[in-house]
Design a protein around this motif. Sequence first.
Motif, mmCIF file in Angstrom:
data_model
loop_
_atom_site.group_PDB
_atom_site.id
_atom_site.type_symbol
_atom_site.label_atom_id
_atom_site.label_comp_id
_atom_site.label_asym_id
_atom_site.label_seq_id
_atom_site.Cartn_x
_atom_site.Cartn_y
_atom_site.Cartn_z
ATOM 1 N N TYR A 9 -46.917 18.030 101.514
ATOM 2 C CA TYR A 9 -46.618 18.004 102.953
ATOM 3 C C TYR A 9 -45.235 17.430 103.227
ATOM 4 N N ASP A 10 -44.913 16.351 102.534
ATOM 5 C CA ASP A 10 -43.629 15.669 102.742
ATOM 6 C C ASP A 10 -42.924 15.532 101.400
ATOM 7 N N PRO A 11 -41.879 16.334 101.152
ATOM 8 C CA PRO A 11 -41.177 16.284 99.866
ATOM 9 C C PRO A 11 -40.566 14.918 99.543
ATOM 10 N N GLN A 12 -40.447 14.054 100.550
ATOM 11 C CA GLN A 12 -39.915 12.719 100.304
ATOM 12 C C GLN A 12 -40.959 11.789 99.678
ATOM 13 N N LYS A 13 -42.213 12.220 99.721
ATOM 14 C CA LYS A 13 -43.279 11.414 99.134
ATOM 15 C C LYS A 13 -43.444 11.751 97.658
ATOM 16 N N SER A 14 -44.075 10.843 96.938
ATOM 17 C CA SER A 14 -44.320 11.046 95.509
ATOM 18 C C SER A 14 -45.816 11.109 95.260
ATOM 19 N N TRP A 15 -46.180 11.564 94.076
ATOM 20 C CA TRP A 15 -47.595 11.580 93.717
ATOM 21 C C TRP A 15 -48.146 10.160 93.621
ATOM 22 N N GLU A 16 -47.279 9.209 93.359
ATOM 23 C CA GLU A 16 -47.717 7.813 93.337
ATOM 24 C C GLU A 16 -48.134 7.368 94.743
ATOM 25 N N ASP A 17 -47.445 7.883 95.752
ATOM 26 C CA ASP A 17 -47.826 7.573 97.145
ATOM 27 C C ASP A 17 -49.216 8.128 97.464
ATOM 28 N N PHE A 18 -49.524 9.278 96.873
ATOM 29 C CA PHE A 18 -50.788 9.954 97.178
ATOM 30 C C PHE A 18 -51.955 9.446 96.326
ATOM 31 N N MET A 19 -51.655 8.761 95.241
ATOM 32 C CA MET A 19 -52.676 8.335 94.271
ATOM 33 C C MET A 19 -53.833 7.545 94.904
ATOM 34 N N PRO A 20 -53.609 6.587 95.803
ATOM 35 C CA PRO A 20 -54.740 5.865 96.399
ATOM 36 C C PRO A 20 -55.714 6.792 97.131
ATOM 37 N N GLU A 21 -55.191 7.845 97.774
ATOM 38 C CA GLU A 21 -56.078 8.776 98.467
ATOM 39 C C GLU A 21 -56.898 9.608 97.483
ATOM 40 N N VAL A 22 -56.311 9.899 96.322
ATOM 41 C CA VAL A 22 -57.071 10.599 95.278
ATOM 42 C C VAL A 22 -58.289 9.776 94.904
ATOM 43 N N PRO A 73 -45.689 19.676 88.748
ATOM 44 C CA PRO A 73 -45.845 18.664 89.803
ATOM 45 C C PRO A 73 -44.532 18.011 90.220
ATOM 46 N N LYS A 74 -43.482 18.193 89.409
ATOM 47 C CA LYS A 74 -42.183 17.632 89.777
ATOM 48 C C LYS A 74 -41.448 18.521 90.773
ATOM 49 N N THR A 75 -41.556 19.831 90.571
ATOM 50 C CA THR A 75 -40.852 20.778 91.438
ATOM 51 C C THR A 75 -41.773 21.449 92.446
#
Length: 398
Positions: free
Chosen positions: A48-61, A319-321
């Motif tokens: 959704y937001d390219p400025q975010k990282s998968w680390e930002d999303f990890m807690p929601e996972v 997941p990087k690109t």
Amino acid sequence: MNDTIRYIISFLLYDNTDAIDQVGYTRDQTEAANYKINILPSQNSPLYDPQKSWEDFMPEVETMLTKKSLSDNDDLISLACFYISRAEEIVNTERDEHGRLLASHSLAGKHQLLNIPLLDEYARRLLKRLNLPMPPRKARQINLTHDVDVLEQYRHLRGFLGGIKRMEIKPLYASIRNLTNDSAWTFPWLMQQDKDFNTIYFIKAGCGKAYDYPQYNLKGKDFHRLLQLLRQNNSTIGLHLSYTASDRKGTDIIKEKQLLEEAISQPVTCNRYHWLRIQSIDNMQKLCDAGITDDYSMGFADYAGFRMLTSRPVRWINPKTLQLTQLTLHPLLIMDCTFSNANYMNLTEDEAYYTCQQLIDKAQQNNGEINLLWHNHIFAADNYHKSLYISILNYLKL
């Protein structure tokens, strides 16, 4: 990005392309009204937001994994991307001594979810909500795969000297007299057991040092005898990339692929890493760059189950690109030594067979692909694998 999101939606709808436009992925309420189902993107997701990282999303996972069911306010699209792209390999830095992410390190492993193809179950709920037909409750494909780590036990210098050192004189000389007497030469028996199924043999072409020992001679008579058997049985031949191939800049991947293609006089498009040693996401991109289209490494060494939380093959998303690639990842459901190794599951034969039944049933119920891995040389050892393997094949025939 839109292509990637559309692919994930299509995957969740079991490739029902006609229904893709019925599922939205937007935070715009006006736009959301155009869809039968709208999944709300997480503001912490890179999708959704390219400025975010998968680390930002990890807690929601982790939060979603612990829920009994998801609502449209849970970002199922990003959850699916997290697992089928293997974004966890970026965020989770825990590794064993071989550089592998183990089940015991993973979020799904810690929450005891590896026995369930969770994404498939969520996908079936989507189909039901859209009144779409359910996929058949049977395996879409069964692949019996074999990694040829050891072609022959005694018919090379180190094996010969090792046999003498261990005083294994009788089997050693029997092997030297005739290849069919070698304990690792289980291929005729194996092919007889596998005759009703699709088979893939993964062949090494590396240097043969350290963890890649022993490397057999791809130009030798013993390998060409195996090659003849493989062709007679219509087996697919894949590359078994070396332990060291995941260490370097990718030149080993291209070199080993070329060596195998020269040896068998045909293109090679599928691969499995030796020791399931996928050290980083970059390894997968290197496979793409080398022209590999199908990889069968996607299982945990220490635990049988659904590493990607799906039983279905899926195109890899970097997941990087966040780019959709042409590489298809095939989930590895079961590996022989995962059951018997004292450092892994360490199961009895009965426990291993019960585990296999449960996993196979789950894959079949979700129209998944069943990929099994048994090494040819393990059938020569003093263990339960020969009888276990026969029992599993009989179960698959039911």
